[in-house]
Write a protein that holds these residues in place. Sequence first.
Motif, PDB file in Angstrom:
ATOM      1  N   LEU A   2       0.936  -1.131  -0.025  1.00  0.00           N
ATOM      2  CA  LEU A   2       0.074   0.024  -0.199  1.00  0.00           C
ATOM      3  C   LEU A   2       0.946   1.191   0.078  1.00  0.00           C
ATOM      4  O   LEU A   2       0.535   2.162  -0.615  1.00  0.00           O
ATOM      5  CB  LEU A   2      -0.684  -0.020   1.091  1.00  0.00           C
ATOM      6  CG  LEU A   2      -2.055  -1.065   1.033  1.00  0.00           C
ATOM      7  CD1 LEU A   2      -2.849  -0.853   2.593  1.00  0.00           C
ATOM      8  CD2 LEU A   2      -3.071  -0.654   0.134  1.00  0.00           C
ATOM      9  N   ASP A   5       2.228   2.091  -3.192  1.00  0.00           N
ATOM     10  CA  ASP A   5       1.228   2.701  -4.335  1.00  0.00           C
ATOM     11  C   ASP A   5       0.734   1.388  -5.390  1.00  0.00           C
ATOM     12  O   ASP A   5       0.596   1.645  -6.421  1.00  0.00           O
ATOM     13  CB  ASP A   5       1.736   3.944  -5.129  1.00  0.00           C
ATOM     14  CG  ASP A   5       0.225   4.547  -5.364  1.00  0.00           C
ATOM     15  OD1 ASP A   5      -0.700   4.415  -4.874  1.00  0.00           O
ATOM     16  OD2 ASP A   5       0.657   5.169  -6.561  1.00  0.00           O
ATOM     17  N   PRO A   7      -1.754  -0.849  -4.688  1.00  0.00           N
ATOM     18  CA  PRO A   7      -2.933  -1.900  -3.866  1.00  0.00           C
ATOM     19  C   PRO A   7      -3.341  -3.201  -4.135  1.00  0.00           C
ATOM     20  O   PRO A   7      -3.706  -3.892  -3.751  1.00  0.00           O
ATOM     21  CB  PRO A   7      -3.823  -0.870  -3.946  1.00  0.00           C
ATOM     22  CG  PRO A   7      -3.673   0.132  -5.027  1.00  0.00           C
ATOM     23  CD  PRO A   7      -2.265   0.148  -5.272  1.00  0.00           C
ATOM     24  N   ILE A  35      -8.746  -0.990   2.801  1.00  0.00           N
ATOM     25  CA  ILE A  35      -7.846   0.137   2.280  1.00  0.00           C
ATOM     26  C   ILE A  35      -7.624  -0.101   0.777  1.00  0.00           C
ATOM     27  O   ILE A  35      -7.595   0.607  -0.172  1.00  0.00           O
ATOM     28  CB  ILE A  35      -6.756   0.381   3.130  1.00  0.00           C
ATOM     29  CG1 ILE A  35      -7.097   1.130   4.507  1.00  0.00           C
ATOM     30  CG2 ILE A  35      -5.883   1.700   2.534  1.00  0.00           C
ATOM     31  CD1 ILE A  35      -6.240   1.337   5.685  1.00  0.00           C
ATOM     32  N   ARG A  39      -8.521   2.112  -2.453  1.00  0.00           N
ATOM     33  CA  ARG A  39      -7.542   2.466  -3.209  1.00  0.00           C
ATOM     34  C   ARG A  39      -7.888   2.058  -4.589  1.00  0.00           C
ATOM     35  O   ARG A  39      -7.207   2.643  -5.480  1.00  0.00           O
ATOM     36  CB  ARG A  39      -6.145   2.279  -2.940  1.00  0.00           C
ATOM     37  CG  ARG A  39      -5.718   2.738  -1.497  1.00  0.00           C
ATOM     38  CD  ARG A  39      -5.224   4.377  -1.478  1.00  0.00           C
ATOM     39  NE  ARG A  39      -4.230   4.183  -2.470  1.00  0.00           N
ATOM     40  CZ  ARG A  39      -3.151   3.977  -2.395  1.00  0.00           C
ATOM     41  NH1 ARG A  39      -2.422   3.424  -1.297  1.00  0.00           N
ATOM     42  NH2 ARG A  39      -2.244   4.396  -3.420  1.00  0.00           N
ATOM     43  N   GLN A 120      -3.821   6.434   4.497  1.00  0.00           N
ATOM     44  CA  GLN A 120      -4.193   5.811   3.134  1.00  0.00           C
ATOM     45  C   GLN A 120      -5.868   6.001   3.016  1.00  0.00           C
ATOM     46  O   GLN A 120      -6.065   6.056   2.029  1.00  0.00           O
ATOM     47  CB  GLN A 120      -3.940   4.189   3.375  1.00  0.00           C
ATOM     48  CG  GLN A 120      -2.382   3.977   3.353  1.00  0.00           C
ATOM     49  CD  GLN A 120      -1.807   4.078   2.034  1.00  0.00           C
ATOM     50  OE1 GLN A 120      -2.415   3.757   0.805  1.00  0.00           O
ATOM     51  NE2 GLN A 120      -0.598   4.553   1.918  1.00  0.00           N
ATOM     52  N   ARG A 123      -6.458   9.504   1.751  1.00  0.00           N
ATOM     53  CA  ARG A 123      -6.421   9.722   0.299  1.00  0.00           C
ATOM     54  C   ARG A 123      -7.613   9.669  -0.321  1.00  0.00           C
ATOM     55  O   ARG A 123      -7.947  10.199  -1.376  1.00  0.00           O
ATOM     56  CB  ARG A 123      -5.514   8.687  -0.205  1.00  0.00           C
ATOM     57  CG  ARG A 123      -4.038   9.072   0.443  1.00  0.00           C
ATOM     58  CD  ARG A 123      -2.959   7.795  -0.261  1.00  0.00           C
ATOM     59  NE  ARG A 123      -2.788   8.155  -1.561  1.00  0.00           N
ATOM     60  CZ  ARG A 123      -1.871   7.382  -2.307  1.00  0.00           C
ATOM     61  NH1 ARG A 123      -1.016   6.528  -1.491  1.00  0.00           N
ATOM     62  NH2 ARG A 123      -1.563   7.521  -3.283  1.00  0.00           N
ATOM     63  N   ASN A 124      -8.702   8.861   0.083  1.00  0.00           N
ATOM     64  CA  ASN A 124     -10.026   8.797  -0.377  1.00  0.00           C
ATOM     65  C   ASN A 124     -11.037   9.502   0.215  1.00  0.00           C
ATOM     66  O   ASN A 124     -12.250   9.338  -0.013  1.00  0.00           O
ATOM     67  CB  ASN A 124     -10.603   7.329  -0.452  1.00  0.00           C
ATOM     68  CG  ASN A 124      -9.546   6.536  -1.375  1.00  0.00           C
ATOM     69  OD1 ASN A 124      -8.499   6.241  -1.325  1.00  0.00           O
ATOM     70  ND2 ASN A 124     -10.000   6.337  -2.623  1.00  0.00           N
TER      71      ASN A 124
END
Length: 136
Positions: A2, A5, A7, A35, A39, A120, A123-124
């Motif tokens: 994760l 980058d 996922p 997560i 992602r 993490q 980020r969303n």
Amino acid sequence: HLEQDDPAAALAIIEVALTRPYPREEPTLLVLQSIALLRLGRTSESVPVFVHASRAADALLHLADRNVAALDARALALCGIAVTTGDPDRVGYAADAFIQARAVTTAAGVTKASLQLLDQIRRNDHAGILTNLRVT
């Protein structure tokens, strides 16, 4: 993976780990799986996994209420639920779980790992639901 980058690779590893009988690790593995799904843009798939992670953490906390890993997993799962469903009430519950975890330990490694996973999830967080959440 994760943090690198990737996922998809993380999800593959986590799914294998979840087939093993590690009940103490299940809440954290489920958070990681959620997560990774998030992602990958698979938000609707991540929601029930975040919920499962929260329930698995609650089950462990029923046995030992000072289980830091379970407290952190519960807090992270609640953050994930808040982000994926738009439910800001979950953030307050997550903050309480983080406070409980930090009351048990403030070890730098434990806190750092939790913050990395929270980042993490953030980020969303396109709606900014976690903006005011403070974790120390």
